[in-house]
Design a protein around this motif. Structure first.
Motif, short mmCIF file in Angstrom:
data_model
loop_
_atom_site.label_atom_id
_atom_site.label_comp_id
_atom_site.label_asym_id
_atom_site.label_seq_id
_atom_site.Cartn_x
_atom_site.Cartn_y
_atom_site.Cartn_z
N ILE A 26 -6.59 -17.82 26.41
CA ILE A 26 -7.35 -17.46 25.26
C ILE A 26 -7.61 -18.92 24.55
N GLN A 27 -6.50 -20.03 24.61
CA GLN A 27 -7.45 -21.11 23.63
C GLN A 27 -8.03 -21.65 25.03
N SER A 28 -8.32 -21.46 26.17
CA SER A 28 -9.17 -22.16 26.34
C SER A 28 -11.05 -21.77 26.14
N GLN A 29 -10.76 -20.86 25.56
CA GLN A 29 -11.68 -20.02 25.67
C GLN A 29 -12.60 -19.99 24.35
N MET A 30 -11.69 -21.05 23.42
CA MET A 30 -11.99 -20.65 21.69
C MET A 30 -11.74 -21.95 21.53
N SER A 31 -12.45 -22.73 20.12
CA SER A 31 -12.61 -23.50 19.10
C SER A 31 -10.93 -23.38 18.88
N ARG A 32 -9.90 -24.84 17.84
CA ARG A 32 -9.10 -24.54 17.57
C ARG A 32 -9.01 -23.76 16.34
N GLU A 33 -9.65 -23.74 15.44
CA GLU A 33 -9.70 -22.27 14.26
C GLU A 33 -9.74 -21.15 14.90
N ARG A 34 -10.37 -20.79 16.01
CA ARG A 34 -10.34 -19.34 16.25
C ARG A 34 -8.84 -19.43 16.95
N PHE A 35 -8.63 -20.15 17.79
CA PHE A 35 -7.57 -19.92 18.96
C PHE A 35 -6.05 -19.93 17.21
N GLN A 36 -6.39 -20.71 16.13
CA GLN A 36 -5.44 -20.05 14.70
C GLN A 36 -5.35 -19.06 14.70
N HIS A 37 -6.67 -18.69 14.53
CA HIS A 37 -6.42 -17.12 13.85
C HIS A 37 -6.09 -16.41 14.29
N VAL A 38 -6.00 -16.09 16.01
CA VAL A 38 -5.91 -15.60 17.23
C VAL A 38 -3.84 -15.32 16.88
N LEU A 39 -3.65 -16.79 16.83
CA LEU A 39 -1.81 -16.44 17.17
C LEU A 39 -1.50 -16.50 15.50
N GLY A 40 -2.21 -16.29 14.30
CA GLY A 40 -1.68 -15.56 12.77
C GLY A 40 -2.15 -13.77 13.23
N VAL A 41 -3.59 -13.80 14.37
CA VAL A 41 -3.53 -11.75 14.30
C VAL A 41 -2.14 -11.58 15.09
N GLU A 42 -1.90 -12.24 15.86
CA GLU A 42 -0.38 -11.93 16.56
C GLU A 42 0.93 -12.13 15.87
N GLN A 43 0.66 -12.56 14.89
CA GLN A 43 2.22 -12.96 14.77
C GLN A 43 2.72 -12.01 13.59
N VAL A 44 0.97 -10.82 12.86
CA VAL A 44 0.98 -10.26 12.14
C VAL A 44 1.22 -8.50 12.91
N ALA A 45 0.60 -8.35 13.75
CA ALA A 45 0.25 -7.45 14.60
C ALA A 45 1.57 -6.97 14.69
N VAL A 46 2.20 -7.82 15.85
CA VAL A 46 3.64 -7.74 16.02
C VAL A 46 4.71 -7.17 14.97
N GLN A 47 4.29 -7.55 13.83
CA GLN A 47 4.92 -7.61 12.93
C GLN A 47 4.49 -6.21 12.38
N LEU A 48 4.03 -5.54 12.32
CA LEU A 48 3.31 -4.44 12.15
C LEU A 48 3.22 -3.49 12.86
N ALA A 49 3.42 -3.59 14.57
CA ALA A 49 3.53 -3.07 15.54
C ALA A 49 5.27 -2.28 14.80
N GLU A 50 6.22 -3.50 14.96
CA GLU A 50 8.10 -3.33 15.20
C GLU A 50 8.11 -2.27 14.07
N LYS A 51 7.36 -2.50 12.47
CA LYS A 51 7.47 -1.38 11.70
C LYS A 51 6.64 0.20 11.46
N PHE A 52 5.65 0.32 12.23
CA PHE A 52 5.10 1.45 12.39
C PHE A 52 5.77 1.59 13.75
N GLY A 53 6.61 1.82 14.85
CA GLY A 53 6.94 2.01 15.66
C GLY A 53 6.23 1.75 17.11
N VAL A 54 4.96 0.82 16.99
CA VAL A 54 3.87 0.13 18.32
C VAL A 54 4.64 -0.27 18.89
#
Ligand SMILES: [Fe+2]
Ligand SMILES: [Fe+2]
Length: 202
Positions: A26-54
């Protein structure tokens, strides 16, 4: 913020790669800024997944891959639309609209991910859909509220997401449409379909 994502070990159920290897790609596919965004999305997505049973594994994979096609050239994406006989309407709207659905095509082809829920989460992460599974909702919302996002209303979206995922989807859908209209942007019809289904009074 507590960081649980690093304890995620993939089972190989959805992708044959380790999380570390997927992140490297993933990192090889994008700029540093977008990669940071993607890691941020992952962090929140995992939290939401835990909370809502995904599945947190599916949420992690969908989050890491959701913007996979975002920095591909317009030319490559236009050629893919023609060669795969995809929706020619996307050509009128550009990368903002096509990077989701074309991302799903490329993630399946290049990373070997075939789980339909993950592919739909990638496909629908920008414009939503009339019907979204919980995983699709998790990615749609996480993309909007990840820690790097900073716009009027994002705090409200975060509060809603902590309480009720569907309310967060509704709020985000309405705000996105409002924002596009305020900027005199062309509205992709499926954005309106998402609004009609999730927000409008029937
Ligand atoms: Fe995106
Ligand atoms: Fe994104």
């Amino acid at each position: 913020m507590e960081n649980k994502k690093n304890s995620l070990v993939y089972s190989k159920k959805y992708v044959s790669l380790t999380r570390d290897k997927l992140i490297q790609i993933i990192q090889s596919q994008m700029s540093r800024e977008r990669f940071q965004h993607v890691l941020g999305v992952e962090q929140v997505a995992v939290q939401l997944a835990e909370k809502f049973g995904v599945s947190t594994e599916a949420a992690s994979i969908a989050a890491l891959t959701h913007d996979y096609a975002k920095e591909r050239s317009d030319k490559e994406m236009q050629e893919l639309i023609f060669s795969e006989k995809l929706n020619l309407e996307w050509l009128d709207y550009g990368s903002n609209i096509w990077h989701g659905p074309l991302g799903a095509v490329l993630v399946e082809r290049e990373l070997g991910i075939s789980n339909p829920d993950i592919l739909n989460a990638i496909r629908h992460h920008t414009i939503g859909a009339e019907k979204m599974t919980l995983l699709e909702q998790v990615i749609y919302v996480a993309d909007y509220i990840e820690p790097g996002r900073n716009f009027p209303g994002v705090e409200r979206a975060r509060v809603l997401a902590a309480e009720n995922l569907q309310e967060a989807v509704r709020y985000e859908t309405k705000r996105i449409l409002q924002h596009l209209i305020e900027q005199n942007r062309k509205i992709y019809p499926k954005t309106i379909a998402t609004y009609n289904k999730w927000v409008a009074n029937s």
